[in-house]
Design an enzyme around this catalytic site. Structure first.
Site: not given
Ligand code: NAD
Length: 257
Positions: A157, A164
């Protein structure tokens, strides 16, 4: 129960139908909120528009969170459309694929700064733009998405964990600055979910398997679970909660061994 009826929500971070932001947008819609979505670039616009149509959401514009002009344009358009804003969902993160494998030690100065800018600073930039619109509605609620890698060293990570940690600290400082305006700011620390972003993390399936085997609930997190908590924190159900990181991870964070 339409706990978000009459509320207006901006959801940033929908990339496709697997995005955590999409689950949140859908559940906010079911709870009665009016939704606006943004998209990051033309490729994702093609995915976001049909999803928006499913929940009668407005696609308010392109938003790359590193672009101050686009931030100003999106919030300007929201002001024109609604005059104010009640809810903001920040579900944005980015790290180079090469930094989500191997040694954290090797992250470059450039990649470190970019990951921090997109994954942590962007919450500050969006909260600042949202403040006057939320003030116009007598208050508001902001939710961002975090992960356990903020407080534990999770293999692969890496720099995203550092971002984070910064994001969760931003939540605390923003909650102090915005609290007197009745604007709450919270993070949901979600368990592993298969999305576009998480597919970049080496051995992601091992992380997910570990949660299923060892979490108190002995199962994977359902992607609807962080979304349900987001609706609670964004709505009046969460009225006494701010500055928090709420774990929605089937309890995994409390396990020692
Ligand atoms: P995802 O890829 O569907 O979403 C990530 C989003 O970030 C995308 O829509 C992308 O367009 C956007 N993004 C990245 N760079 C950007 C920029 N410069 N400007 C605007 N938008 C930008 O994946 P996800 O897993 O749904 O992620 C959403 C959030 O959840 C993130 O913060 C991620 O770290 C967090 N998260 C995810 C998980 C997991 O296991 N998937 C667990 C905990 C937290």
């Amino acid at each position: 129960m339409e706990i978000a009826k009459g509320k207006r929500a901006l959801v940033v971070g929908v990339a496709n139908d697997k995005s955590l932001a999409w689950s949140i947008a859908r559940q906010l819609h079911e709870a009665g909120a009016e939704i606006a979505l943004t998209y990051q670039g033309e490729v994702l616009e093609k995915r976001v528009r049909p999803l928006a149509a499913q929940i009668e959401a407005a696609v308010i514009g392109e938003l790359d969170v590193t672009n101050d002009d686009q931030i100003a344009a999106v919030f300007g358009a929201l002001k024109e459309k609604w005059g104010g804003l009640d809810m903001l969902v920040h579900a944005v993160a980015f790290a180079e694929r090469e930094d989500l494998r191997d040694r954290f030690l090797n992250v470059s100065r450039k990649n470190f700064a970019r990951t921090m800018e997109i994954s942590a600073y962007s919450l500050v930039a969006l909260a600042r733009a949202a403040e006057p619109l939320m003030e116009a509605r007598g208050g508001g609620s902001i939710v961002t998405l975090s992960y356990l890698g903020a407080v534990r060293a999770i293999p692969n990570y890496n720099v995203m964990g550092v971002a984070k940690a910064a994001l969760e600290a931003c939540v605390r400082y923003l909650s102090i600055d915005l609290g007197s305006k009745n604007i709450r700011v919270n993070a949901i620390s979600a368990g592993p979910a298969r999305t576009l972003s998480s597919s970049a993390i080496r051995d992601f399936h091992t992380m997910a398997h570990e949660v299923e085997q060892r979490s108190p609930l002995r199962r994977a997190m359902d992607v609807e679970e962080p979304a349900k908590m987001a609706v609670a924190l964004l709505s009046d159900l969460g009225s006494g909660v701010t500055g928090q990181t709420v774990y929605v991870d089937v309890g995994y964070n409390i396990v020692g061994f």
